[in-house]
Motif scaffolding. Structure first.
Motif, PDB file in Angstrom:
ATOM      1  N   ILE A 368     -15.440   2.379  47.497  1.00 13.81           N
ATOM      2  CA  ILE A 368     -14.903   3.527  47.894  1.00 13.81           C
ATOM      3  C   ILE A 368     -13.937   4.146  47.274  1.00 13.81           C
ATOM      4  CG2 ILE A 368     -13.919   4.821  50.012  1.00 13.81           C
ATOM      5  CD1 ILE A 368     -14.612   2.363  51.780  1.00 13.81           C
ATOM      6  N   ILE A 369     -14.254   5.546  47.027  1.00 13.10           N
ATOM      7  CA  ILE A 369     -13.149   6.238  45.926  1.00 13.10           C
ATOM      8  C   ILE A 369     -12.287   7.216  46.880  1.00 13.10           C
ATOM      9  CG2 ILE A 369     -13.047   8.263  44.420  1.00 13.10           C
ATOM     10  CD1 ILE A 369     -15.776   7.608  43.210  1.00 13.10           C
ATOM     11  N   SER A 370     -11.264   6.995  46.874  1.00 15.22           N
ATOM     12  CA  SER A 370      -9.995   7.549  47.585  1.00 15.22           C
ATOM     13  C   SER A 370      -9.289   8.593  46.466  1.00 15.22           C
ATOM     14  CB  SER A 370      -8.953   6.548  48.155  1.00 15.22           C
ATOM     15  OG  SER A 370      -9.647   5.620  48.919  1.00 15.22           O
ATOM     16  N   ALA A 371      -8.599   9.696  47.031  1.00 13.75           N
ATOM     17  CA  ALA A 371      -8.121  10.749  46.368  1.00 13.75           C
ATOM     18  C   ALA A 371      -7.173  11.388  46.986  1.00 13.75           C
ATOM     19  CB  ALA A 371      -9.183  11.681  45.907  1.00 13.75           C
ATOM     20  N   LEU A 372      -6.009  11.538  46.365  1.00 12.14           N
ATOM     21  CA  LEU A 372      -5.030  12.509  46.737  1.00 12.14           C
ATOM     22  C   LEU A 372      -4.921  13.733  45.980  1.00 12.14           C
ATOM     23  CD1 LEU A 372      -2.195  12.530  48.231  1.00 12.14           C
ATOM     24  CD2 LEU A 372      -1.117  11.820  46.113  1.00 12.14           C
ATOM     25  N   PHE A 373      -5.246  14.791  46.755  1.00 11.53           N
ATOM     26  CA  PHE A 373      -5.407  16.214  46.184  1.00 11.53           C
ATOM     27  C   PHE A 373      -4.006  17.066  46.806  1.00 11.53           C
ATOM     28  CE2 PHE A 373     -10.201  15.722  46.519  1.00 11.53           C
ATOM     29  CZ  PHE A 373     -10.238  15.392  45.106  1.00 11.53           C
ATOM     30  N   ALA A 374      -3.360  17.633  45.784  1.00 10.53           N
ATOM     31  CA  ALA A 374      -2.078  18.141  46.167  1.00 10.53           C
ATOM     32  C   ALA A 374      -2.506  19.384  45.854  1.00 10.53           C
ATOM     33  CB  ALA A 374      -0.848  17.854  45.515  1.00 10.53           C
ATOM     34  N   ASP A 375      -1.922  20.517  46.933  1.00 11.85           N
ATOM     35  CA  ASP A 375      -1.848  22.070  46.557  1.00 11.85           C
ATOM     36  C   ASP A 375      -0.556  22.834  46.879  1.00 11.85           C
ATOM     37  OD1 ASP A 375      -2.123  22.402  49.424  1.00 11.85           O
ATOM     38  OD2 ASP A 375      -4.186  22.858  49.589  1.00 11.85           O
ATOM     39  N   GLU A 376      -0.595  23.912  47.021  1.00 11.64           N
ATOM     40  CA  GLU A 376       0.873  24.620  47.243  1.00 11.64           C
ATOM     41  C   GLU A 376       1.249  24.350  48.325  1.00 11.64           C
ATOM     42  OE1 GLU A 376       0.140  28.791  46.600  1.00 11.64           O
ATOM     43  OE2 GLU A 376      -0.287  28.592  44.352  1.00 11.64           O
ATOM     44  N   ASN A 377       0.600  23.978  49.573  1.00 14.10           N
ATOM     45  CA  ASN A 377       0.922  23.807  50.884  1.00 14.10           C
ATOM     46  C   ASN A 377       1.319  22.354  51.242  1.00 14.10           C
ATOM     47  OD1 ASN A 377       0.828  26.677  51.465  1.00 14.10           O
ATOM     48  ND2 ASN A 377      -1.422  26.412  51.759  1.00 14.10           N
ATOM     49  N   ASN A 378       0.456  21.361  51.080  1.00  8.47           N
ATOM     50  CA  ASN A 378       0.450  20.229  51.294  1.00  8.47           C
ATOM     51  C   ASN A 378      -0.594  19.365  50.514  1.00  8.47           C
ATOM     52  OD1 ASN A 378      -2.192  20.251  52.493  1.00  8.47           O
ATOM     53  ND2 ASN A 378      -1.552  20.924  54.386  1.00  8.47           N
ATOM     54  N   ALA A 379      -0.457  17.912  50.696  1.00  8.30           N
ATOM     55  CA  ALA A 379      -1.329  16.911  50.001  1.00  8.30           C
ATOM     56  C   ALA A 379      -2.462  16.260  50.862  1.00  8.30           C
ATOM     57  CB  ALA A 379      -0.151  15.658  49.574  1.00  8.30           C
ATOM     58  N   ARG A 380      -3.864  16.422  50.590  1.00  8.39           N
ATOM     59  CA  ARG A 380      -4.791  16.032  51.497  1.00  8.39           C
ATOM     60  C   ARG A 380      -5.136  14.550  50.872  1.00  8.39           C
ATOM     61  NH1 ARG A 380      -9.458  18.220  51.170  1.00  8.39           N
ATOM     62  NH2 ARG A 380      -9.182  18.834  49.073  1.00  8.39           N
ATOM     63  N   VAL A 381      -5.520  13.621  51.976  1.00  5.12           N
ATOM     64  CA  VAL A 381      -6.118  12.395  51.492  1.00  5.12           C
ATOM     65  C   VAL A 381      -7.443  12.378  52.099  1.00  5.12           C
ATOM     66  CG1 VAL A 381      -5.868   9.788  52.239  1.00  5.12           C
ATOM     67  CG2 VAL A 381      -3.716  11.059  51.562  1.00  5.12           C
ATOM     68  N   VAL A 382      -8.385  11.885  51.003  1.00  6.60           N
ATOM     69  CA  VAL A 382      -9.700  12.101  51.314  1.00  6.60           C
ATOM     70  C   VAL A 382     -10.433  10.795  50.766  1.00  6.60           C
ATOM     71  CG1 VAL A 382      -9.665  14.617  51.340  1.00  6.60           C
ATOM     72  CG2 VAL A 382     -10.582  13.353  49.382  1.00  6.60           C
ATOM     73  N   TRP A 383     -11.565  10.447  51.297  1.00 10.84           N
ATOM     74  CA  TRP A 383     -12.354   9.549  50.505  1.00 10.84           C
ATOM     75  C   TRP A 383     -13.765   9.937  50.565  1.00 10.84           C
ATOM     76  CZ3 TRP A 383     -11.599   4.511  54.203  1.00 10.84           C
ATOM     77  CH2 TRP A 383     -12.404   4.935  55.298  1.00 10.84           C
ATOM     78  N   TYR A 384     -14.470   9.305  49.472  1.00  9.25           N
ATOM     79  CA  TYR A 384     -16.001   9.529  49.377  1.00  9.25           C
ATOM     80  C   TYR A 384     -16.584   8.097  49.427  1.00  9.25           C
ATOM     81  CZ  TYR A 384     -14.318  13.788  47.010  1.00  9.25           C
ATOM     82  OH  TYR A 384     -13.408  15.013  46.626  1.00  9.25           O
ATOM     83  N   ARG A 385     -17.576   7.897  50.495  1.00 12.77           N
ATOM     84  CA  ARG A 385     -18.061   6.770  50.902  1.00 12.77           C
ATOM     85  C   ARG A 385     -19.253   6.487  49.862  1.00 12.77           C
ATOM     86  NH1 ARG A 385     -16.756   4.684  55.682  1.00 12.77           N
ATOM     87  NH2 ARG A 385     -17.807   2.801  54.536  1.00 12.77           N
ATOM     88  N   THR A 386     -18.727   6.257  48.538  1.00  8.41           N
ATOM     89  CA  THR A 386     -19.801   5.820  47.648  1.00  8.41           C
ATOM     90  C   THR A 386     -20.253   4.186  47.778  1.00  8.41           C
ATOM     91  OG1 THR A 386     -17.920   5.589  46.226  1.00  8.41           O
ATOM     92  CG2 THR A 386     -19.223   7.529  45.764  1.00  8.41           C
ATOM     93  N   ASP A 387     -19.460   3.637  48.513  1.00  7.32           N
ATOM     94  CA  ASP A 387     -20.037   2.249  48.912  1.00  7.32           C
ATOM     95  C   ASP A 387     -21.347   2.250  49.577  1.00  7.32           C
ATOM     96  OD1 ASP A 387     -18.707   3.618  51.258  1.00  7.32           O
ATOM     97  OD2 ASP A 387     -18.354   1.540  52.106  1.00  7.32           O
ATOM     98  N   LYS A 388     -21.719   3.240  50.525  1.00  8.37           N
ATOM     99  CA  LYS A 388     -23.049   3.286  51.149  1.00  8.37           C
ATOM    100  C   LYS A 388     -24.169   3.358  49.920  1.00  8.37           C
ATOM    101  CE  LYS A 388     -21.016   5.178  55.421  1.00  8.37           C
ATOM    102  NZ  LYS A 388     -21.152   6.399  56.230  1.00  8.37           N
ATOM    103  N   LEU A 389     -23.707   4.243  48.965  1.00  9.49           N
ATOM    104  CA  LEU A 389     -24.879   4.512  47.928  1.00  9.49           C
ATOM    105  C   LEU A 389     -25.334   3.108  47.249  1.00  9.49           C
ATOM    106  CD1 LEU A 389     -23.406   8.012  46.158  1.00  9.49           C
ATOM    107  CD2 LEU A 389     -25.352   7.597  47.813  1.00  9.49           C
ATOM    108  N   ILE A 390     -24.047   2.596  46.675  1.00  8.51           N
ATOM    109  CA  ILE A 390     -24.224   1.185  45.934  1.00  8.51           C
ATOM    110  C   ILE A 390     -24.899   0.059  47.042  1.00  8.51           C
ATOM    111  CG2 ILE A 390     -22.449   1.766  44.384  1.00  8.51           C
ATOM    112  CD1 ILE A 390     -20.775  -0.147  45.518  1.00  8.51           C
ATOM    113  N   GLN A 391     -24.597   0.174  48.266  1.00 11.13           N
ATOM    114  CA  GLN A 391     -25.096  -1.113  49.259  1.00 11.13           C
ATOM    115  C   GLN A 391     -26.731  -0.606  49.409  1.00 11.13           C
ATOM    116  OE1 GLN A 391     -23.036  -0.584  52.566  1.00 11.13           O
ATOM    117  NE2 GLN A 391     -21.103  -1.460  51.806  1.00 11.13           N
ATOM    118  N   ASN A 392     -26.991   0.692  49.455  1.00  4.29           N
ATOM    119  CA  ASN A 392     -28.424   0.784  49.624  1.00  4.29           C
ATOM    120  C   ASN A 392     -29.298   0.775  48.372  1.00  4.29           C
ATOM    121  OD1 ASN A 392     -27.958   1.571  52.219  1.00  4.29           O
ATOM    122  ND2 ASN A 392     -27.502   3.793  51.953  1.00  4.29           N
TER     123      ASN A 392
END
Length: 392
Positions: A368-392
């Protein structure tokens, strides 16, 4: 090797790259309070010392600007807060009227956190730290500064300590690129040195198991190229295997070219990227796998130019998938390669970069790829479920 390379190259030549959507989990506001991030300061210059790590659905944000580490769940609830005893965070906590202080863990070491963090299966936290200037050391030839150490924060009730080159309480490291843990709860520090990288592999007890230099001058050369040719070898990154006692060494190869009129060297051009397995038991490199570059087309004066750029080596999963990432104008491209089974996946992450001021990514052992994206207002914590791709 040629068969694997041909397979990877053929799979990467699709005109359209499928996109994978992000899952935004929570946001973090800016500030100095315990549940906030202090990333941007107009009164200081230098690198941003904030990073993200995710394991088993728990997120760890190390915020060097506030000298604290936050452990949070996927909803953004603060579970544990580690902070330096001399930091502003401690002053704010003491002046607050919060009744439950059980989540607060005070750290006595006056170190500065650089943003790199790793967690083992027992949830022991390892954080890269810079020691005070009066304790830093310079090599005898004056070319290497030993200025960093690794804080270890166990969950079994034992005391927080620090790891140096030899183990607990050891001498400081050179600049640490990143740290990793494996399935045996051993941890690895990859450091930058003059001619490449130095890898320190520690046992579960925290003592040094092996020290491995990976230099550009002694790295494997491209087959069929003589020693007098103008090919430049760069060791871009080294990442340990999650299960075995070996390293994966990413090498980018470049060549120089000359101006036709003056015959003088005019610049360098990218040739290819090779990923070599390095068996630490034997000290021998295995057969490499060719990593297809990212290609971007640019039209100039009715001419179409194709530029090739190497991917950055992001990490290795417990099932042997190697992840590579590159920043693009409208997001990020990711290549996922399983060299043993000769499989490759290529995806794109759409990210609006118009307001993006800072980002940091990490790969979990599950893929799973996790990311911290910071802009002018706040920081967003997101993830990309690439684990499902490699499992399939």
């Amino acid at each position: 090797m040629l068969a694997v390379s041909a397979l990877l190259l053929s799979c990467s030549r699709k005109n359209a790259v499928e996109s994978i959507s992000e899952d935004e989990l929570f946001t973090v506001s800016y500030g100095n309070f315990e549940e906030q991030l202090n990333i941007f300061s107009l009164n200081s210059v230098g690198d941003i010392s904030t990073g993200i790590f995710m394991q088993d659905g728990f997120f760890y944000l190390v915020n060097g600007e506030s000298q604290k580490i936050m452990e949070m769940n996927s909803y953004g609830d603060l579970l544990t807060l580690y902070y330096n005893e001399d930091s502003l965070t401690k002053t704010l906590i003491e002046s607050s009227d919060r009744a439950d202080l059980s989540i607060h863990k005070e750290i006595a070491y006056p170190f500065g956190y650089t943003g790199q963090l790793a967690v083992d299966s027992a949830k022991c936290i390892y954080v890269v730290s810079t020691i005070p200037r009066d304790r830093q050391e310079l090599s005898s030839d004056g070319t290497t500064l030993y200025s960093q150490t690794i804080l270890r924060m166990p969950r079994d009730g034992s005391q927080i300590d620090y790891i140096g080159q030899q183990g607990p309480g050891g001498t400081p490291f050179p600049f640490i690129r990143n740290i990793y843990t494996n399935s045996n709860d051993e941890f690895v520090a990859v450091c930058s040195v003059n001619d490449g990288l130095m890898v320190y592999w520690f046992g579960k007890d925290g003592f040094l198991k092996s020290m491995v230099p990976v230099s550009s001058s002694e790295a494997p050369k491209i087959a069929g190229i003589d020693e007098d040719s103008s090919v430049f070898v760069t060791v871009e990154n080294v990442i340990p295997d999650f299960n075995e006692y070996k390293l994966y060494v990413k090498i980018d190869n470049y060549s120089s070219y000359s101006d036709k009129a003056s015959k003088a060297q005019a610049g360098i051009s990218y040739i290819n990227t090779l990923l070599y397995p390095l068996d630490l038991a034997t000290g021998l490199y295995g057969n490499p796998v060719s990593i297809p570059p990212y290609e971007e087309s640019v039209t100039v004066d009715y001419s179409r130019l194709v530029y090739k750029l190497p991917y950055d080596f992001l990490g290795v999963t417990k099932n042997g998938w190697k992840f590579f990432v590159v920043s693009t104008t409208n997001g990020f491209d990711v290549e996922m390669i399983h060299s043993e089974s000769q499989k490759v996946l290529h995806r794109h992450f759409d990210v609006n970069k118009s307001n993006l001021l800072y980002h940091n990514m990490s790969l979990s052992s599950d893929g799973i790829i996790s990311a911290l994206f910071a802009d002018e207002n706040n920081a967003r914590v997101v993830w990309y479920r690439t684990d499902k791709l490699i499992q399939n």
